[in-house]
Design a protein around this motif. Structure first.
Motif, PDB file in Angstrom:
ATOM      1  N   ASP A 292      -3.347   4.994   0.794  1.00  0.00           N
ATOM      2  CA  ASP A 292      -4.618   3.526   0.476  1.00  0.00           C
ATOM      3  C   ASP A 292      -4.679   3.566   2.783  1.00  0.00           C
ATOM      4  O   ASP A 292      -5.446   3.210   2.704  1.00  0.00           O
ATOM      5  CB  ASP A 292      -3.986   2.786   0.883  1.00  0.00           C
TER       6      ASP A 292
ATOM      7  N   TYR B  69       0.652  -1.099   0.030  1.00  0.00           N
ATOM      8  CA  TYR B  69       0.237   0.063   0.029  1.00  0.00           C
ATOM      9  C   TYR B  69       0.874   1.179  -0.101  1.00  0.00           C
ATOM     10  O   TYR B  69       2.126   1.152   0.252  1.00  0.00           O
ATOM     11  CB  TYR B  69      -0.956  -0.510   1.231  1.00  0.00           C
TER      12      TYR B  69
ATOM     13  N   PHE C 270      -6.591  -0.230   6.013  1.00  0.00           N
ATOM     14  CA  PHE C 270      -6.598   0.523   5.357  1.00  0.00           C
ATOM     15  C   PHE C 270      -8.011   0.506   4.466  1.00  0.00           C
ATOM     16  O   PHE C 270      -8.967  -0.295   4.253  1.00  0.00           O
ATOM     17  CB  PHE C 270      -5.352  -0.468   4.305  1.00  0.00           C
ATOM     18  N   LYS C 271      -7.897   1.086   3.179  1.00  0.00           N
ATOM     19  CA  LYS C 271      -8.647   0.644   2.228  1.00  0.00           C
ATOM     20  C   LYS C 271      -8.762  -0.728   1.709  1.00  0.00           C
ATOM     21  O   LYS C 271      -7.843  -1.580   1.961  1.00  0.00           O
ATOM     22  CB  LYS C 271      -8.560   1.884   0.840  1.00  0.00           C
TER      23      LYS C 271
ATOM     24  N   TYR D 236     -10.425  10.038   2.985  1.00  0.00           N
ATOM     25  CA  TYR D 236     -11.282   9.402   3.172  1.00  0.00           C
ATOM     26  C   TYR D 236     -13.095   9.567   3.877  1.00  0.00           C
ATOM     27  O   TYR D 236     -13.224   8.937   4.074  1.00  0.00           O
ATOM     28  CB  TYR D 236     -11.702   8.027   3.895  1.00  0.00           C
TER      29      TYR D 236
END
Length: 109
Positions: free
Chosen positions: A21, A17, A36-37, A74
């Motif tokens: 991310d 990542y 994390f995503k 996010y």
């Protein structure tokens, strides 16, 4: 500082990542939970403070609570009572009263 950055880089490389991310980092005593995503996560024995220092050059990461740093890219919205951030994945993270003003101003930009 260099050692902290290298530590984060090793974790990200292991998970394949980039720092962008990371959705959020949450403290649990002397451990840090990284979300994390794609619902992937990782727990590290390094403190949240260590990770925050390694990410300080990235303006997207903001400390929203004593125990939480979030990647503001996010964040979907702020709750109606302005006490929580609602993330794109539906999770809710509490905002401290002390951080509330700076977080809300960052979201308005």
């Amino acid at each position: 500082m260099k050692a902290m950055t290298e530590t984060l880089a090793k974790i990200l490389q292991k998970k394949k990542y980039k720092s962008s991310d990371i959705i959020y980092l949450k403290a649990d005593y002397n451990y840090t939970f990284l979300q994390f995503k794609n619902n992937d996560s990782f727990t590290s024995s390094y403190t949240l403070k260590t990770f925050q220092k390694a990410l300080e050059d990235n303006e997207n990461f903001k400390r929203i609570h004593r125990s939480c740093v979030v990647n503001m890219s996010y964040v979907r919205k702020v709750s109606n009572d302005e006490t929580q951030l609602i993330l794109r994945n539906g999770e809710k993270l509490s905002i401290s009263r002390r951080q509330k003003r700076s977080i809300l101003s960052k979201l308005e930009v």
